[in-house]
Design a protein around this motif. Sequence first.
Motif, PDB file in Angstrom:
ATOM      1  N   THR A 103      26.439  35.266  37.534  1.00 53.42           N
ATOM      2  CA  THR A 103      26.347  34.180  38.509  1.00 53.42           C
ATOM      3  C   THR A 103      25.736  32.949  37.860  1.00 53.42           C
ATOM      4  OG1 THR A 103      26.027  35.837  40.224  1.00 53.42           O
ATOM      5  CG2 THR A 103      25.477  33.577  40.803  1.00 53.42           C
ATOM      6  N   ALA A 104      24.647  33.169  37.106  1.00 49.16           N
ATOM      7  CA  ALA A 104      23.956  32.032  36.477  1.00 49.16           C
ATOM      8  C   ALA A 104      24.860  31.319  35.466  1.00 49.16           C
ATOM      9  CB  ALA A 104      22.680  32.530  35.790  1.00 49.16           C
ATOM     10  N   ARG A 105      25.772  32.072  34.859  1.00 45.11           N
ATOM     11  CA  ARG A 105      26.658  31.484  33.842  1.00 45.11           C
ATOM     12  C   ARG A 105      28.064  31.234  34.383  1.00 45.11           C
ATOM     13  NH1 ARG A 105      25.526  34.483  28.181  1.00 45.11           N
ATOM     14  NH2 ARG A 105      27.005  32.895  27.515  1.00 45.11           N
ATOM     15  N   LYS A 106      28.135  30.946  35.653  1.00 49.56           N
ATOM     16  CA  LYS A 106      29.402  30.559  36.289  1.00 49.56           C
ATOM     17  C   LYS A 106      30.502  31.592  36.051  1.00 49.56           C
ATOM     18  CE  LYS A 106      28.536  25.578  36.349  1.00 49.56           C
ATOM     19  NZ  LYS A 106      27.197  25.508  35.741  1.00 49.56           N
ATOM     20  N   ARG A 107      30.178  32.818  36.204  1.00 51.15           N
ATOM     21  CA  ARG A 107      31.115  33.950  36.089  1.00 51.15           C
ATOM     22  C   ARG A 107      31.840  33.971  34.740  1.00 51.15           C
ATOM     23  NH1 ARG A 107      35.024  35.314  40.215  1.00 51.15           N
ATOM     24  NH2 ARG A 107      34.300  37.451  40.233  1.00 51.15           N
ATOM     25  N   ILE A 108      31.073  33.806  33.697  1.00 53.13           N
ATOM     26  CA  ILE A 108      31.658  33.797  32.361  1.00 53.13           C
ATOM     27  C   ILE A 108      32.289  35.151  32.013  1.00 53.13           C
ATOM     28  CG2 ILE A 108      29.528  34.450  31.124  1.00 53.13           C
ATOM     29  CD1 ILE A 108      30.351  32.218  29.063  1.00 53.13           C
ATOM     30  N   TRP A 109      31.784  36.228  32.637  1.00 53.88           N
ATOM     31  CA  TRP A 109      32.359  37.556  32.382  1.00 53.88           C
ATOM     32  C   TRP A 109      33.411  37.945  33.424  1.00 53.88           C
ATOM     33  CZ3 TRP A 109      26.948  37.037  31.460  1.00 53.88           C
ATOM     34  CH2 TRP A 109      26.603  37.094  30.089  1.00 53.88           C
ATOM     35  N   GLY A 110      33.731  36.985  34.299  1.00 59.50           N
ATOM     36  CA  GLY A 110      34.801  37.249  35.266  1.00 59.50           C
ATOM     37  C   GLY A 110      34.406  38.266  36.316  1.00 59.50           C
ATOM     38  N   ASN A 111      35.404  39.008  36.758  1.00 59.22           N
ATOM     39  CA  ASN A 111      35.267  39.954  37.848  1.00 59.22           C
ATOM     40  C   ASN A 111      34.592  41.239  37.366  1.00 59.22           C
ATOM     41  OD1 ASN A 111      35.690  41.706  39.989  1.00 59.22           O
ATOM     42  ND2 ASN A 111      37.785  41.005  40.359  1.00 59.22           N
ATOM     43  N   TYR A 112      33.611  41.708  38.124  1.00 58.47           N
ATOM     44  CA  TYR A 112      32.904  42.938  37.759  1.00 58.47           C
ATOM     45  C   TYR A 112      33.493  44.185  38.435  1.00 58.47           C
ATOM     46  CZ  TYR A 112      28.923  41.007  35.168  1.00 58.47           C
ATOM     47  OH  TYR A 112      28.131  40.425  34.215  1.00 58.47           O
ATOM     48  N   ASN A 113      34.449  43.988  39.318  1.00 59.07           N
ATOM     49  CA  ASN A 113      34.961  45.120  40.091  1.00 59.07           C
ATOM     50  C   ASN A 113      35.596  46.185  39.215  1.00 59.07           C
ATOM     51  OD1 ASN A 113      34.772  45.675  42.825  1.00 59.07           O
ATOM     52  ND2 ASN A 113      35.963  43.858  43.341  1.00 59.07           N
ATOM     53  N   SER A 114      35.267  47.405  39.471  1.00 58.23           N
ATOM     54  CA  SER A 114      35.870  48.527  38.757  1.00 58.23           C
ATOM     55  C   SER A 114      36.514  49.428  39.793  1.00 58.23           C
ATOM     56  CB  SER A 114      34.811  49.276  37.961  1.00 58.23           C
ATOM     57  OG  SER A 114      34.102  48.349  37.179  1.00 58.23           O
ATOM     58  N   THR A 115      37.495  48.836  40.466  1.00 55.73           N
ATOM     59  CA  THR A 115      38.245  49.541  41.500  1.00 55.73           C
ATOM     60  C   THR A 115      39.721  49.201  41.283  1.00 55.73           C
ATOM     61  OG1 THR A 115      37.997  47.631  42.949  1.00 55.73           O
ATOM     62  CG2 THR A 115      36.382  49.370  43.216  1.00 55.73           C
TER      63      THR A 115
ATOM     64  N   SER B 248      42.049  50.543  39.634  1.00 55.52           N
ATOM     65  CA  SER B 248      42.564  50.720  38.261  1.00 55.52           C
ATOM     66  C   SER B 248      42.757  49.381  37.565  1.00 55.52           C
ATOM     67  CB  SER B 248      43.903  51.485  38.290  1.00 55.52           C
ATOM     68  OG  SER B 248      43.731  52.748  38.859  1.00 55.52           O
ATOM     69  N   GLN B 249      41.800  48.479  37.753  1.00 45.81           N
ATOM     70  CA  GLN B 249      41.988  47.112  37.273  1.00 45.81           C
ATOM     71  C   GLN B 249      41.181  46.754  36.038  1.00 45.81           C
ATOM     72  OE1 GLN B 249      39.977  43.847  39.438  1.00 45.81           O
ATOM     73  NE2 GLN B 249      39.352  45.370  40.923  1.00 45.81           N
ATOM     74  N   SER B 250      40.229  47.598  35.639  1.00 48.03           N
ATOM     75  CA  SER B 250      39.274  47.175  34.609  1.00 48.03           C
ATOM     76  C   SER B 250      39.964  46.676  33.348  1.00 48.03           C
ATOM     77  CB  SER B 250      38.330  48.327  34.262  1.00 48.03           C
ATOM     78  OG  SER B 250      37.493  48.622  35.350  1.00 48.03           O
ATOM     79  N   ILE B 251      40.952  47.421  32.874  1.00 48.83           N
ATOM     80  CA  ILE B 251      41.633  47.029  31.650  1.00 48.83           C
ATOM     81  C   ILE B 251      42.670  45.948  31.935  1.00 48.83           C
ATOM     82  CG2 ILE B 251      43.219  47.835  29.837  1.00 48.83           C
ATOM     83  CD1 ILE B 251      40.654  49.182  29.324  1.00 48.83           C
ATOM     84  N   ARG B 252      43.549  46.228  32.903  1.00 49.54           N
ATOM     85  CA  ARG B 252      44.715  45.356  33.052  1.00 49.54           C
ATOM     86  C   ARG B 252      44.365  43.971  33.567  1.00 49.54           C
ATOM     87  NH1 ARG B 252      47.557  46.432  38.494  1.00 49.54           N
ATOM     88  NH2 ARG B 252      45.993  47.533  39.718  1.00 49.54           N
TER      89      ARG B 252
ATOM     90  N   ALA C 221      31.728  44.004  31.312  1.00 48.92           N
ATOM     91  CA  ALA C 221      31.422  43.588  32.679  1.00 48.92           C
ATOM     92  C   ALA C 221      31.760  44.678  33.699  1.00 48.92           C
ATOM     93  CB  ALA C 221      32.179  42.313  33.023  1.00 48.92           C
ATOM     94  N   ARG C 222      32.781  45.446  33.419  1.00 47.59           N
ATOM     95  CA  ARG C 222      33.229  46.470  34.386  1.00 47.59           C
ATOM     96  C   ARG C 222      32.357  47.723  34.262  1.00 47.59           C
ATOM     97  NH1 ARG C 222      37.740  43.908  37.244  1.00 47.59           N
ATOM     98  NH2 ARG C 222      38.624  42.461  35.739  1.00 47.59           N
ATOM     99  N   SER C 223      32.337  48.513  35.310  1.00 44.05           N
ATOM    100  CA  SER C 223      31.464  49.696  35.329  1.00 44.05           C
ATOM    101  C   SER C 223      32.157  50.902  34.716  1.00 44.05           C
ATOM    102  CB  SER C 223      31.093  50.042  36.775  1.00 44.05           C
ATOM    103  OG  SER C 223      30.466  48.947  37.396  1.00 44.05           O
TER     104      SER C 223
END
Lengths: 149, 718
Positions: free
Chosen positions: B96-108, B110-114, B58-60
């Motif tokens: 969006t269609a799947r009620k955010r099943i992949w959670g947050n997409y933000n890649s800012t 230093s959060q992608s992993i943690r 999900a993250r970039s």
Amino acid sequence: MARLTVNGKSYTADVDPDTPLLWVLRDSLGLTGTKYGCGVAQCGACTVHIDGEAMRSCSIPVNMAEGKKVTTIEGLAVKGVLTKVQKAWLDNEVPQCGYCQSGMIMAVTALLKEKPQPTDADIDATLTNICRCGTYQQVREAIHAAAKA
Amino acid sequence: MNEMLRFDRRAFLVGAAAASGGFSLGFSTTGAAAADATPEVNAWVVVKPNDTVVIRIARSEMGQGSLTGLAQMVAEELECDWSKVTWEYPTPGQNTARKRIWGNYNSTGSQSIRQSQDYVRKGGAAAREMLIQAAANTWKVPAAECSAANSIITHQKSGRKTSFGKVAAAAAKLEPPKDVVLKDPKDWKLIGKGVKRLDTYDKLIGKQIYSIDLRLPGMLIATIKDCPVNGGKLTSFDADKVKGMRGVKAVLRVSDSSVAVVADTFWNAKTALDALPMVWDMGENAKVSSASIADMLKEGLSAEQTYIGNRQGDAAGAIAGAAKKVEAVYSFPYQHHVTMEPMNATARYTPEKCEVWCPTQNGEGALAAVAEASGLPVSQCDVYKVHLGGGFGRRGRTDYVTQAVRIAKQMPGTPVKLIWTREEDMAHCAYHPVTQCKLTAGLDADGKITGLQMRISGQSILASLLPQALQNGMDPIVFQGLTPSSPEGHLGYDIPNLLIDHAMRNTHILAGFWRGVNLNQNALYLESFIDELAKEAGQDPLEFRRKMLKPKHRAVLDAAAAKANYGNAPKGIFQGVAQIMGYGSYVAAVADVSVSDGGQLKIHRIVGATDCGYAVNPAQIERQIAGSFVYGLSASLYGEITIKDGAVEQQNLDSYTLMRIDEMPRVESVIVPSGGFWGGVGEPTIAVAAPAVLNGIARATGKRIRDMPLVKHSLKNT
């Protein structure tokens, strides 16, 4: 109409003669491996070889490349066999985002042709390409690895 | 539910396929792996009949390597064969269609992993359970008698074996387990290993498609000019003057301050835009200059009204009664991100659908921007993320996405790729914020700090970009690394009397998130001043710090010092140290520098240490440490955006210098993950590079540089 030889193939492109080679490669020939970074020959992301010499294609009018052999990043590996520079880049995992690496690899390929065993000082003096991810340490290691290969 | 999943799967394929051959080609070694009808086991995992495992990310990916780290975490729990792993991006529209099943997409931040480690590991574990259950069902044995390893499921009692690929279709029809147990970290086999990145090969042969490389059938290319002064207006432009120029298809107003030329090629678009007569109303902001901003910030250093970020005891009283009082004023300029790939986005608008291909760090934000700019409901919009040529926080913004949609909306049905020139990119960033800082401290007769005041005056990023996130007017992000207690990053020093506050002084120049954000100048201010205090106290800067540091902060500094053989530098080399906590990680650096009599600085080596809790891929962490040092040092040596008549003065990379390989110090990394928490990696170490170098310079020359960047100062021995 510009007539070009790129990676051993002949092309014609219907462009103004002063169009930078970079944009002919990218927009007319579809060779998008050569990157736009600054357009003023500073960053080196657009580096290609013209008759074997590393040049910044953003600042070369296409008519100056006519009748010469242009090589782009797409033309280095032959039938999927990586060059020793590309192989060293793979083994040392040089790229991060990778956007500058086409130009970096082209510049280093030309450097190694000129100086097969470059010192750190040679690298510092020759390689002026910009990498914003900061892969310089891996670039240096990979150059030395390629020189040994 | 499975029908629904399959439907979504098709919807994804339609979206990707609609992008035409060019798009598919771009993903030929990665995303295309799932370009068949294989149903997903769950949202995170698709296993193809040939055992290829497609992990959804999900993250970039923008170079930081989190794509590989995230895949490692899913694969760890999935128990799949790592050599069979590939990946794909689910779109923000699907999320969006799947009620955010992949959670947050933000890649800012230093959060992608943690920030996603828990649910992606659970995703892998749930898929493993389903695959095992499917095999057990086939064999008619209890699932508890079966285990999975290396993509093979084994029934221990009978010795029967099958592969993930053989049971994936059956697994896809099962109900997902309600709960899963994650592995104990001591049992990890893949997490913690420096496995090779999943996205290297194509970058070596010119095949990796970045957003700027995207080609769609019938696509046109646009380039744009916005008013040089933020807040100004484009009064008029004379399209007739350029409409007949080669390749020009349209000249379009994009906003009240911008105009774009659309043409067949970028060069033709740019040539026409350069020739387009434009009349600007620069507005009131044209009166602002770097000098006027500096004056405003200086006033803030003694202002009475401030936001308080950290207060303990009575700092003013302690300083007033101290044996020695020390004061210094520092400043930090605007800086530009300079992603190597300039801003760009490709948009295709029809009255029924609006699609955008872009290099965003913020997929969901980009989707919202598409919906707003197109006027279509979110369900009729989507965003296809394409590999980013660098991000560094710049691509969390969606300004270029909005522009692309506004252009495409005026040419329904035609895909338009908007590419900013580097000049446009230099002029229209949200820059690293400008601040000044006055530090005041009292030392007792033993050289111990009795009180510390730290007044930050300057710009707030939240006020610029997210005013709704201000808390009673206060921007808490200003105090990164300086707060009393926070898992994100708190002050490491035990100082009895403390006051850290912020006089917010905003300008019309947008301030934005820039790799490391406010931790960069906060660490520079604090860690430089701590060295100044150590000098006043007549103590070694490392020992001076150690006495005040909390255990984890001290441990990481000790690790850096040990690796650097601190205190035993060769003659002529001077060592500077710095530490800070940010993005959940404890970091420290020791820089070895020398300065010649002629003032030539050489940074011989920097040791960087990080305690990020758990280290998912140490090889990539090392690269992030080295890379962050380049980013931080480049800014410290040269980075400064200046303002004249309300506009940015620097126009391209010939007037905004960036560090090259000849100035790259040797970087040695020390990764000391102490476990029990998940810290970020991409940003924190950037903050200790500059203060470590400045502290080394001060020891080498006796000169304390307090005003960045370094290039403004002579280090000559005078």
